[in-house]
Design a protein around this motif. Sequence first.
Motif, PDB file in Angstrom:
ATOM      1  N   UNK A 207      35.649  31.304  48.741  1.00 40.31           N
ATOM      2  CA  UNK A 207      37.165  31.532  49.000  1.00 40.31           C
ATOM      3  C   UNK A 207      37.369  31.555  50.622  1.00 40.31           C
ATOM      4  N   UNK A 208      35.955  32.117  51.274  1.00 39.24           N
ATOM      5  CA  UNK A 208      36.052  32.310  52.701  1.00 39.24           C
ATOM      6  C   UNK A 208      35.843  30.972  53.376  1.00 39.24           C
ATOM      7  N   UNK A 209      34.904  30.077  52.651  1.00 39.68           N
ATOM      8  CA  UNK A 209      34.581  28.918  52.895  1.00 39.68           C
ATOM      9  C   UNK A 209      35.554  27.977  53.231  1.00 39.68           C
ATOM     10  N   UNK A 210      36.584  27.794  52.064  1.00 42.77           N
ATOM     11  CA  UNK A 210      37.591  27.171  52.225  1.00 42.77           C
ATOM     12  C   UNK A 210      38.759  27.533  53.245  1.00 42.77           C
ATOM     13  N   UNK A 211      38.911  28.863  53.491  1.00 47.36           N
ATOM     14  CA  UNK A 211      39.671  29.503  54.664  1.00 47.36           C
ATOM     15  C   UNK A 211      39.012  28.851  56.111  1.00 47.36           C
ATOM     16  N   UNK A 212      37.594  29.179  56.249  1.00 47.50           N
ATOM     17  CA  UNK A 212      37.329  28.556  57.410  1.00 47.50           C
ATOM     18  C   UNK A 212      37.319  27.266  57.814  1.00 47.50           C
ATOM     19  N   UNK A 213      37.129  26.491  56.581  1.00 49.38           N
ATOM     20  CA  UNK A 213      37.373  24.796  56.716  1.00 49.38           C
ATOM     21  C   UNK A 213      38.645  24.522  56.916  1.00 49.38           C
ATOM     22  N   UNK A 214      39.668  25.256  56.474  1.00 47.34           N
ATOM     23  CA  UNK A 214      40.973  24.880  56.661  1.00 47.34           C
ATOM     24  C   UNK A 214      41.642  25.380  58.060  1.00 47.34           C
ATOM     25  N   UNK A 215      40.979  26.349  58.680  1.00 40.80           N
ATOM     26  CA  UNK A 215      41.436  26.814  59.863  1.00 40.80           C
ATOM     27  C   UNK A 215      40.464  26.603  61.161  1.00 40.80           C
ATOM     28  N   UNK A 226      36.472  34.253  58.743  1.00 43.55           N
ATOM     29  CA  UNK A 226      36.245  34.002  57.490  1.00 43.55           C
ATOM     30  C   UNK A 226      34.660  33.789  57.434  1.00 43.55           C
ATOM     31  N   UNK A 227      34.001  33.272  58.329  1.00 42.82           N
ATOM     32  CA  UNK A 227      32.375  33.114  58.277  1.00 42.82           C
ATOM     33  C   UNK A 227      31.713  34.201  58.398  1.00 42.82           C
ATOM     34  N   UNK A 228      32.173  35.237  59.143  1.00 40.35           N
ATOM     35  CA  UNK A 228      31.275  36.415  58.828  1.00 40.35           C
ATOM     36  C   UNK A 228      31.717  37.215  57.769  1.00 40.35           C
ATOM     37  N   UNK A 229      32.755  36.982  57.010  1.00 39.23           N
ATOM     38  CA  UNK A 229      33.068  37.512  55.455  1.00 39.23           C
ATOM     39  C   UNK A 229      31.953  36.772  54.744  1.00 39.23           C
ATOM     40  N   UNK A 272      39.878  40.154  51.264  1.00 37.83           N
ATOM     41  CA  UNK A 272      39.466  38.982  52.068  1.00 37.83           C
ATOM     42  C   UNK A 272      39.733  37.549  51.568  1.00 37.83           C
ATOM     43  N   UNK A 273      39.929  37.601  50.061  1.00 37.12           N
ATOM     44  CA  UNK A 273      40.446  36.443  49.173  1.00 37.12           C
ATOM     45  C   UNK A 273      41.719  36.480  49.089  1.00 37.12           C
ATOM     46  N   UNK A 274      42.677  37.269  49.703  1.00 32.34           N
ATOM     47  CA  UNK A 274      44.096  37.317  49.709  1.00 32.34           C
ATOM     48  C   UNK A 274      44.580  37.813  48.577  1.00 32.34           C
ATOM     49  N   UNK A 313      46.535  35.720  41.006  1.00 29.66           N
ATOM     50  CA  UNK A 313      47.398  36.936  41.400  1.00 29.66           C
ATOM     51  C   UNK A 313      47.577  37.325  42.927  1.00 29.66           C
ATOM     52  N   UNK A 314      48.557  37.895  43.454  1.00 27.25           N
ATOM     53  CA  UNK A 314      48.676  38.337  44.658  1.00 27.25           C
ATOM     54  C   UNK A 314      48.436  39.648  44.878  1.00 27.25           C
TER      55      UNK A 314
END
Length: 392
Positions: A207-215, A226-229, A272-274, A313-314
Motif C-alpha cells: 500500500x505504501x509503495x503505491x502511495x509513494x509511486x503515485x505522489x 510513505x517510503x519511511x513507512x 498508514x494504509x488509509x 473499508x474506510x
Amino acid sequence: MRSIRLTRMDWRDPAFAAGLTLFLVIGTPLVPRGQGIEIQLDPLGYTLLIVSGLTLAFRRVAPTAVLAVTSLATIVYYYFAYPGFFQPSAALVSLYTVAALGARWTALVSGAALCAGLLLISFRPAGLPDRQAFDGPLWVGGWFAAVIVAAETARQRKAYLNEVEQRAVDALRTKEEAAKLRATEERLRIARELHDSLTHAISLVNAQINVAAHLFDRDPDRSRTALFAVKDASKQAMGELRSALEVLRHDDEPERPHSLRQLPDLVKASEQQGVAVKVTVSGDSPAVSQHVDLAAYRIVQESLTNAARHSRASTVSVDVRYDYDKVTVRIEDDGEADSSSVVREGVGIRGMRERVAALGGEFEVGPRPTRGFAVKAVLPLGRSEDDNGGTA
C-alpha cells in the motif's frame, strides 16, 4: 477344545527326528531286560522304533496325527514285550508339541488313553504279576503329566512374551504417531505465524509503495513519508521472519513479545494504509496467558489486514472486552460486504479459527446485518507465565 496353531516344517524337526531315531535304534538293545519277559528286538521291533522316531519330523505340520502314530507304536511295541524304556520318548515329544501348540485337552485325553492302553497290556496273561502291573503305566503317566505341564508353562510364557513385545511395539507406534502429530501441529503453528505477520507487513509495504509511486512527483513529502513507512514495515517483517526461524533452529520456543498491549502499533500501521481504526477496551485487564494474548493480537492483526486488502473499508472498530474468565475480541468494518455476501475462508480466516479452537474458545466470522464484515473471538483466560501461581 482349542484348535491347534499349525506351523511350517522347520529343518530342525527332521534333524531332531533323525537323531532320536538313531538313539532309539542303537540305545534300546543296550538296556538290560528288567523283568525277564522281554523278547529280543526283531525287524518288527526295529520298525516300530524307526517309525516312532522319524514321524516326529512332521510334529509341527500334523501334530495330532504324529501323536496318534507314536502312541499306537508305543502300545504295539510293549504289547509284543520288546525291551527298553526309551521307546515312549517319541510319544512324549509329540505330546509336548500338541500341548505347546495350544491343544491342552487333546494332549490330556491322548496321554490318558495311552496310559490306559499300557495298563491293559500289563494285565495280559503273559504279563507282569499283579503287584507290578501298575509300575509301567504309572511311570509313563508321570512323564506324560510332567511333559504336559512343561508344555503349558512354555506356551503361557511364550504368550506372555508375545504380549509384552506387542505392547512395546504399540507403545513405540503410539510414540511415533504422537511425535508426527506434534510436528504437524508445529508446522501449522509456524505457517499461521508467518501468514499473520508477514501478510500484514507485506500488505502495508504494497500500500505504501503505491502511495509513494503515485505522489512521487506531485507531493514529495508524502511520498517520502510513505517510503519511511515501507522501511518500518519491512523491518517488522524481517523481525517476524527471524523469530519464526528461531523456532526451527532451537527446541525451545523463543519468547514472543506480541500482545494486545501493542494494539496502538497495529492501529498506526492500518491508518498508514488509509483505514481509520477505533479501539475500545473495557473491563479490568487481568494477567492473560501468553498464548491467549498472542492469539488475540494475531486475530486483530489479520482482521485489520483483511479489512484493508479485501473489504475496501474506510473505518474499522476494534472492541476488546475483558471478563472474569474470558476475553472477547470483536472487529467490525464498513466495507462492501452485505448480509448476502458469502464467506470464503482462506488461509487467514482458517488460521484464526485454528488459533481459537486450540485454546478452547469460540469463533464467528461473517457479514454484518447492515454493511461490512465482522469477526468475533471469545478466548478463555489462561494463567499468565508472569503470574506466580495466581489465578488469572
